[in-house]
Design a protein around this motif. Structure first.
Motif, PDB file in Angstrom:
ATOM      1  N   UNK A  79       0.830  -1.208   0.000  1.00 46.04           N
ATOM      2  CA  UNK A  79       0.000   0.000   0.000  1.00 46.04           C
ATOM      3  C   UNK A  79       0.861   1.253   0.000  1.00 46.04           C
ATOM      4  N   UNK A  80       1.991   1.200   0.679  1.00 45.76           N
ATOM      5  CA  UNK A  80       2.910   2.344   0.602  1.00 45.76           C
ATOM      6  C   UNK A  80       3.461   2.507  -0.812  1.00 45.76           C
ATOM      7  N   UNK A  81       3.815   1.403  -1.462  1.00 42.55           N
ATOM      8  CA  UNK A  81       4.324   1.489  -2.828  1.00 42.55           C
ATOM      9  C   UNK A  81       3.252   2.039  -3.771  1.00 42.55           C
ATOM     10  N   UNK A  82       2.013   1.617  -3.555  1.00 38.67           N
ATOM     11  CA  UNK A  82       0.917   2.136  -4.375  1.00 38.67           C
ATOM     12  C   UNK A  82       0.796   3.640  -4.206  1.00 38.67           C
ATOM     13  N   UNK A  83       0.918   4.127  -2.968  1.00 44.87           N
ATOM     14  CA  UNK A  83       0.835   5.568  -2.752  1.00 44.87           C
ATOM     15  C   UNK A  83       2.006   6.299  -3.387  1.00 44.87           C
ATOM     16  N   UNK A  84       3.181   5.678  -3.387  1.00 46.66           N
ATOM     17  CA  UNK A  84       4.325   6.300  -4.062  1.00 46.66           C
ATOM     18  C   UNK A  84       4.035   6.458  -5.557  1.00 46.66           C
ATOM     19  N   UNK A  85       3.435   5.449  -6.153  1.00 43.06           N
ATOM     20  CA  UNK A  85       3.090   5.542  -7.577  1.00 43.06           C
ATOM     21  C   UNK A  85       1.978   6.554  -7.817  1.00 43.06           C
ATOM     22  N   UNK A  86       1.048   6.675  -6.875  1.00 40.47           N
ATOM     23  CA  UNK A  86       0.032   7.719  -6.999  1.00 40.47           C
ATOM     24  C   UNK A  86       0.693   9.098  -6.967  1.00 40.47           C
ATOM     25  N   UNK A 135      -5.003  12.981  -4.571  1.00 39.97           N
ATOM     26  CA  UNK A 135      -4.142  13.983  -5.208  1.00 39.97           C
ATOM     27  C   UNK A 135      -3.850  13.597  -6.652  1.00 39.97           C
ATOM     28  N   UNK A 136      -3.588  12.302  -6.888  1.00 40.04           N
ATOM     29  CA  UNK A 136      -3.332  11.841  -8.258  1.00 40.04           C
ATOM     30  C   UNK A 136      -4.575  12.024  -9.125  1.00 40.04           C
ATOM     31  N   UNK A 137      -5.737  11.682  -8.581  1.00 40.89           N
ATOM     32  CA  UNK A 137      -6.974  11.819  -9.356  1.00 40.89           C
ATOM     33  C   UNK A 137      -7.252  13.273  -9.712  1.00 40.89           C
ATOM     34  N   UNK A 161     -12.918  14.773 -16.651  1.00 42.91           N
ATOM     35  CA  UNK A 161     -12.742  15.711 -15.553  1.00 42.91           C
ATOM     36  C   UNK A 161     -13.740  15.446 -14.431  1.00 42.91           C
ATOM     37  N   UNK A 162     -15.008  15.244 -14.798  1.00 37.96           N
ATOM     38  CA  UNK A 162     -16.027  14.975 -13.787  1.00 37.96           C
ATOM     39  C   UNK A 162     -15.770  13.680 -13.044  1.00 37.96           C
ATOM     40  N   UNK A 163     -15.387  12.633 -13.777  1.00 43.80           N
ATOM     41  CA  UNK A 163     -15.129  11.338 -13.150  1.00 43.80           C
ATOM     42  C   UNK A 163     -13.952  11.420 -12.182  1.00 43.80           C
ATOM     43  N   UNK A 164     -12.847  12.027 -12.612  1.00 48.55           N
ATOM     44  CA  UNK A 164     -11.647  12.073 -11.776  1.00 48.55           C
ATOM     45  C   UNK A 164     -11.843  12.970 -10.557  1.00 48.55           C
ATOM     46  N   UNK A 165     -12.486  14.107 -10.736  1.00 49.90           N
ATOM     47  CA  UNK A 165     -12.708  15.000  -9.590  1.00 49.90           C
ATOM     48  C   UNK A 165     -13.648  14.371  -8.570  1.00 49.90           C
ATOM     49  N   UNK A 169     -12.907  13.217  -4.573  1.00 47.76           N
ATOM     50  CA  UNK A 169     -13.772  13.510  -3.424  1.00 47.76           C
ATOM     51  C   UNK A 169     -14.240  12.225  -2.749  1.00 47.76           C
ATOM     52  N   UNK A 170     -14.436  11.160  -3.526  1.00 46.24           N
ATOM     53  CA  UNK A 170     -14.866   9.886  -2.954  1.00 46.24           C
ATOM     54  C   UNK A 170     -13.737   9.174  -2.231  1.00 46.24           C
ATOM     55  N   UNK A 171     -12.495   9.604  -2.469  1.00 48.37           N
ATOM     56  CA  UNK A 171     -11.354   9.032  -1.758  1.00 48.37           C
ATOM     57  C   UNK A 171     -11.006   9.827  -0.506  1.00 48.37           C
ATOM     58  N   UNK A 172     -11.257  11.147  -0.536  1.00 49.98           N
ATOM     59  CA  UNK A 172     -11.019  11.975   0.651  1.00 49.98           C
ATOM     60  C   UNK A 172     -11.919  13.203   0.562  1.00 49.98           C
TER      61      UNK A 172
END
Length: 479
Positions: A79-86, A135-137, A161-165, A169-172
């Protein structure tokens, strides 16, 4: 042309490798407990809010559950590696947005590089929290937003744009404010195709709404009430109410922005606001800053929503008005300051990588827990990754709800599948198979007094203590 293409790709790949190294060597943080636990639980088919408590909006557990399912014992490192890639994807989003906005490759790289020099991003991309994914999204939505600003919006780009934004918001939840700010801005600018932006946001709205319908009371408490009330209760009980005041907040915001070039970038754009039209990026920057200062206290990761549009805007402004030598020197000085905490973490972690230590402890717990029949009560569920038994879902938030007092009544706690330390004995009428302690301590930036409360309960009920490595203790249920 080929050299200009290879150079950005190579530099972004190098940034990704450095972020992965930093994630491996950064100190452990008890903040990570609930995010690792959420991925573990969702990988086993449990649903946030309905089956276990999750103190954020719901996308990350669903998105990272496959990682936990595949990684097993390696869940925390994975999970840390995934966040690094994000984090690397966030840099890519900033670079692409600056290029689409008309910036030269070197200035687009400068914008992404200055973003990479912010301690706010480096911390977020180096831990298994829920900051790097949104942040990546958000950053990956910026190329479509910049294209729309230049009159080149299409149905597809507006949908993206709508999907990613909305996914951010759905992640944080704090990313909802810049997403909403752009939505309102798009409504006032026909060229941004606000209708298609809204359609793009529907899938994530449906996922979030489904989680709310599945457990409405728990969802509202965990996503909205707990973040609003719990910090004040915690800091007041700890005798640190001053941390909640405006002076402390102002100092914290300045300090976190100054650990990197975000502070001079904000100052430069604010000073030149009358020299350029206000656009979508400016609206999102302001909304991101508002989202950061609404909670008390303000921590560095709260400022992350403002940074991707900030550094895109900086690169585009420098394309129009190249910076003076004095500005370049100031930005470099702040960039060095932003890199300093991570450089220190790399040096300190090189001898004994913290994540390697955590992995060894996770293996030791898995061996010791083999054959257990039942759930394990622990404030450090991340150390049970890959074990044959699950942590008790009522402790899925690690120490964060457990340390509270009076946020919920007894019946409300039962319905929300939560346990506070004041009601530990009443909640454990059915004895757990074991109690795991030791992960909530100074070595994980935690509070050992909370683990001590759980261990007192275990000792009082006849549990047998076994040391698992040098730091952790597993208490087994008596026959």
């Amino acid at each position: 042309m080929r050299a200009l293409l290879v150079r950005p790709v190579a530099l972004l790949a190098l940034a990704a490798l450095l972020l992965v190294a930093l994630a491996w060597l950064r100190p452990l943080d008890h903040d990570e407990s609930q995010y690792v636990a959420a991925a573990m639980f969702t990988a086993r088919g449990l649903i946030p809010y309905r089956d276990y408590a999750y103190l954020q909006t719901p996308l990350q557990p669903f998105g990272l559950a496959p990682v936990a399912l595949w990684a097993g014992l390696w869940t925390w490192p994975a999970l840390r590696m995934a966040n690094a890639l994000f984090g690397a994807l966030a840099l890519l989003g900033v670079y692409r947005a600056a290029r689409i906005g008309g910036g030269e490759a070197r200035l687009a790289l400068a914008g992404a590089g200055l973003f990479a020099a912010c301690d706010i991003l480096l911390f977020s991309a180096g831990t298994a929290r829920n900051d790097a994914l949104p942040a990546a999204l958000l950053a990956l939505a910026l190329p479509s937003i910049v294209a729309a600003q230049r009159g080149a919006a299409t149905r597809q780009s507006a949908l993206i744009a709508g999907l990613l934004l909305s996914a951010a918001a759905a992640a944080k939840l704090s990313f909802a404010l810049p997403a909403l700010a752009y939505g309102l801005y798009a409504l006032s600018r026909p060229g941004h195709r606000a209708g298609w932006v809204a359609i793009g946001a529907l899938p994530m709205a449906i996922v979030t709404g489904w989680c709310w319908v599945a457990a409405p009371e728990a969802f509202l408490f965990e996503v909205f009430t707990f973040p609003a009330r719990a910090p004040a209760e915690y800091y007041e009980a700890a005798g640190r109410a001053w941390k909640l005041g405006l002076p402390a907040k102002a100092l914290d915001v300045l300090k976190f922005l100054a650990l990197g070039p975000a502070l001079p970038a904000l100052g430069l754009l604010a000073a030149t606001r009358r020299q350029r039209p206000i656009g979508a990026l400016d609206v999102m920057i302001v909304a991101g800053l508002i989202a950061a200062v609404l909670p008390s206290p303000t921590w560095r990761q709260y400022l992350l929503p403002a940074l991707p549009p900030l550094f895109v805007q900086l690169a585009l402004w420098w394309q129009a008005r190249p910076p003076s030598r004095a500005v370049r020197v100031a930005v470099v000085v702040f960039a060095v300051a932003g890199l300093a905490p991570s450089a220190e973490a790399l040096v300190r972690g090189a001898a004994a990588p913290p994540l390697a230590v955590a992995l060894a402890d996770t293996r030791a717990v898995a061996r010791a827990a083999t054959g257990l029949d039942g759930l394990v009560v622990t404030l450090s569920p991340q150390f049970l990754a890959g074990s044959s038994t699950l942590p008790d879902p009522r402790f899925a938030t690690g120490p964060f709800y457990f340390r509270s007092h009076g946020l919920l009544g007894p019946d409300e706690e039962t319905r929300a599948r939560l346990v506070s330390q004041d009601r530990l004995d009443a909640a454990l009428v059915i004895r757990p198979a074991a109690v795991l302690a030791g992960g909530e301590g100074a070595w994980t930036s935690g509070d050992p007094a909370l683990d001590a409360a759980v261990e007192r309960w275990a000792a009082a009920h006849g549990y047998r203590r076994t040391h698992v490595g040098p730091r952790l203790r597993l208490w087994f249920r008596p026959p």
